[in-house]
Enzyme design. Structure first.
Site, PDB file in Angstrom:
ATOM      1  N   SER A  26     133.018  31.322  74.927  1.00 43.07           N
ATOM      2  CA  SER A  26     131.592  31.477  74.675  1.00 43.07           C
ATOM      3  C   SER A  26     131.350  31.655  73.177  1.00 43.07           C
ATOM      4  O   SER A  26     131.998  32.495  72.545  1.00 43.07           O
ATOM      5  CB  SER A  26     131.041  32.700  75.419  1.00 43.07           C
ATOM      6  OG  SER A  26     129.722  32.991  74.989  1.00 43.07           O
ATOM      7  N   ARG A  48     119.700  40.196  80.202  1.00 33.36           N
ATOM      8  CA  ARG A  48     120.676  41.154  80.695  1.00 33.36           C
ATOM      9  C   ARG A  48     121.200  40.709  82.061  1.00 33.36           C
ATOM     10  O   ARG A  48     120.435  40.428  82.969  1.00 33.36           O
ATOM     11  CB  ARG A  48     120.057  42.553  80.801  1.00 33.36           C
ATOM     12  CG  ARG A  48     119.604  43.096  79.457  1.00 33.36           C
ATOM     13  CD  ARG A  48     118.949  44.451  79.614  1.00 33.36           C
ATOM     14  NE  ARG A  48     118.553  45.002  78.311  1.00 33.36           N
ATOM     15  CZ  ARG A  48     119.338  45.716  77.528  1.00 33.36           C
ATOM     16  NH1 ARG A  48     120.584  45.954  77.894  1.00 33.36           N
ATOM     17  NH2 ARG A  48     118.898  46.181  76.385  1.00 33.36           N
ATOM     18  N   ASP A  72     122.474  29.532  86.467  1.00 33.93           N
ATOM     19  CA  ASP A  72     122.189  30.615  87.410  1.00 33.93           C
ATOM     20  C   ASP A  72     123.182  31.746  87.154  1.00 33.93           C
ATOM     21  O   ASP A  72     124.193  31.876  87.838  1.00 33.93           O
ATOM     22  CB  ASP A  72     122.301  30.107  88.854  1.00 33.93           C
ATOM     23  CG  ASP A  72     121.833  31.135  89.869  1.00 33.93           C
ATOM     24  OD1 ASP A  72     121.343  32.201  89.448  1.00 33.93           O
ATOM     25  OD2 ASP A  72     121.967  30.880  91.080  1.00 33.93           O
ATOM     26  N   ASN A 128     133.459  24.092  76.637  1.00 38.10           N
ATOM     27  CA  ASN A 128     132.259  24.893  76.454  1.00 38.10           C
ATOM     28  C   ASN A 128     131.364  24.232  75.410  1.00 38.10           C
ATOM     29  O   ASN A 128     131.614  23.100  74.981  1.00 38.10           O
ATOM     30  CB  ASN A 128     132.648  26.310  76.017  1.00 38.10           C
ATOM     31  CG  ASN A 128     131.684  27.369  76.535  1.00 38.10           C
ATOM     32  OD1 ASN A 128     130.473  27.182  76.500  1.00 38.10           O
ATOM     33  ND2 ASN A 128     132.215  28.481  77.006  1.00 38.10           N
ATOM     34  N   GLY A 177     125.864  29.065  83.467  1.00 42.77           N
ATOM     35  CA  GLY A 177     124.790  29.242  82.497  1.00 42.77           C
ATOM     36  C   GLY A 177     123.404  29.072  83.081  1.00 42.77           C
ATOM     37  O   GLY A 177     122.462  29.728  82.636  1.00 42.77           O
ATOM     38  N   GLY A 199     127.540  17.033  78.158  1.00 39.55           N
ATOM     39  CA  GLY A 199     126.735  15.839  77.951  1.00 39.55           C
ATOM     40  C   GLY A 199     126.703  14.856  79.096  1.00 39.55           C
ATOM     41  O   GLY A 199     126.399  13.676  78.892  1.00 39.55           O
ATOM     42  N   LYS A 258     138.435  28.417  80.591  1.00 40.38           N
ATOM     43  CA  LYS A 258     137.451  27.547  79.945  1.00 40.38           C
ATOM     44  C   LYS A 258     137.633  27.600  78.440  1.00 40.38           C
ATOM     45  O   LYS A 258     137.576  28.676  77.831  1.00 40.38           O
ATOM     46  CB  LYS A 258     136.032  27.969  80.327  1.00 40.38           C
ATOM     47  CG  LYS A 258     134.955  26.994  79.827  1.00 40.38           C
ATOM     48  CD  LYS A 258     133.613  27.278  80.467  1.00 40.38           C
ATOM     49  CE  LYS A 258     132.575  26.219  80.083  1.00 40.38           C
ATOM     50  NZ  LYS A 258     131.296  26.428  80.790  1.00 40.38           N
TER      51      LYS A 258
END
Length: 404
Positions: free
Chosen positions: A203, A150, A115, A270, A113, A321, A241
């Site tokens: 996601s 994008r 890079d 996630n 997330g 966290g 994930k």
């Protein structure tokens, strides 16, 4: 002047100022490791960036600073933490015992997330991350929730790292009806560059994606992606994930599929779609995943549950966290073999990586552990002691020790 131009101008001015500072603090390669440099970033530059720019623009500026090699390096205190008394490395073998095991030099990595395009990999390792996960990356460019963001295959700039492990997080396009095809494309195009691959089925920004965590769709997806891995990137372990919003029965289904398919590991978890009542923010009802401190306890509980459901046999990367060494320590005890950081770095500055590493090493020493691997799953006593016994047997076999 546009926002983009303002960011570019600010970046250049910042680059010039920081370069001058680096040249006047010890040696150029040591200056960015100094406490002064860390303090400057964490207490002045990071808070100022949050005040002057929108979150997205601040993110781009931070990434540019890292890419240019101007962010803090791993502090000298963190690099020498544990005083040589702690083995901070973690070795993870593929579930089929094929290929060379992955040895992570330390347990603290960067979550996907930050890079997305893989444009700042060397600088991220310099921050002190032992492994870096880029992405999520989808086959076709697509817009984000609030404004265009994008990410395309041809824009991904992967530089083979020399300092740590590189993971690639793969996703599917929002408009695609062929999730297996999307993930297979990702494995084929990016698998050769990755040390490990992540099948992201959690996601919150892709409509319908989380339905792939149901038993039958997940089984079909993972069996297909494992075959694609064997064909295009046979060296790379594959992790899945999952979301923190799964019910116990849903987690039981995921655990069963993970065991049946022989997937190499899990990333738990996630971001969440939930909004705790304790959350105080005018933006709490905005669309998208909630991350950081509000999901810390939930993600740790999910780690503990998945560790128990898989009997500690499936490696887990814990995320959610983590902002201190104790946060990382709690996730390791719950069953994570490795831990990832992202949101807390945004709020506390890049120096948090060094602080987490040092605090974790100190906690391991204080509690009598000799390695990171020794603390994994300590909260789950029955499984933990069985695993300890297995490790002792393996060490004895390796050293050809016989007890009469």
């Amino acid at each position: 002047m546009s926002i983009k131009q303002q960011i570019q101008r600010t970046t250049l001015r910042t680059a010039a100022a920081l370069t001058a500072l680096e040249l006047t603090t010890h040696l150029p390669t040591e200056g960015r490791s100094s406490q002064t440099y860390h303090h400057l970033f964490d207490t002045i530059i990071t808070p100022l960036g949050r005040r002057l720019f929108t979150p997205e623009d601040a993110h781009h500026l931070a990434l540019e600073v890292v890419r240019r090699g101007l962010a803090p390096r791993l502090s000298r205190d963190a690099a020498g933490s544990g005083g040589g008394r702690i083995d901070m490395s973690t070795t993870i073998q593929r579930s089929d015992n094929k290929g060379i095991p992955l040895t992570f030099p330390g347990p603290i990595g960067l979550a996907a997330g930050f890079d997305k395009n893989g444009s700042a990999i060397p600088g991220l390792f310099q921050l002190g991350f032992s492994f870096v996960e880029i992405g999520s990356v989808t086959p076709e460019p697509q817009d984000g929730n609030a404004r265009p963001r994008r990410w395309a295959w041809h824009r991904l700039m992967i530089i083979p790292p020399n300092q740590g492990i590189l993971g690639v997080n793969l996703g599917k396009n929002k408009t695609s009806d062929d999730e297996i095809g999307d993930y297979t494309t990702g494995i084929r195009k990016l698998g050769p560059y990755a040390d490990y691959l992540v099948i992201n089925v959690s996601s919150p920004n892709t409509p319908g994606l989380r339905s792939l965590q149901q038993r039958e769709p997940l089984y079909n997806l993972l069996t297909s992606t494992m075959k694609a891995r064997d064909e295009y990137a046979s060296h790379a372990p594959v992790y899945v994930k999952i979301a923190p919003d799964l019910s116990l029965s849903e987690m039981e289904d995921v655990a069963a599929v993970v065991m049946e398919t022989g997937i190499d590991g899990m990333i738990v978890s996630n971001t969440t779609n939930a909004r705790p009542e304790s959350l105080v923010s005018p933006n709490k009802r905005e669309v998208g995943g909630l991350s950081g401190a509000p999901i810390k306890n939930r993600s740790t509980e999910c780690i503990r549950t998945m560790y128990k459901l898989t009997n500690g046999t499936i490696p887990i990367i814990g995320v959610g966290g983590v902002g201190s060494g104790r946060d990382a320590y709690e996730k390791l005890k719950a069953g994570a073999s490795l831990v990832q950081v992202y949101s807390m770095m945004v709020y506390e500055g890049p120096g948090v990586v060094s602080r987490i590493r040092k605090e974790l090493a100190d906690l391991l020493v204080e509690n009598g552990y000799k390695s990171v691997e020794d603390v994994v799953g300590a909260d789950c006593e029955d499984i933990y002691w069985n695993r300890v016994e297995e490790r002792v047997k393996k060490r004895m076999e390796a050293e050809k020790i016989v007890i009469v």
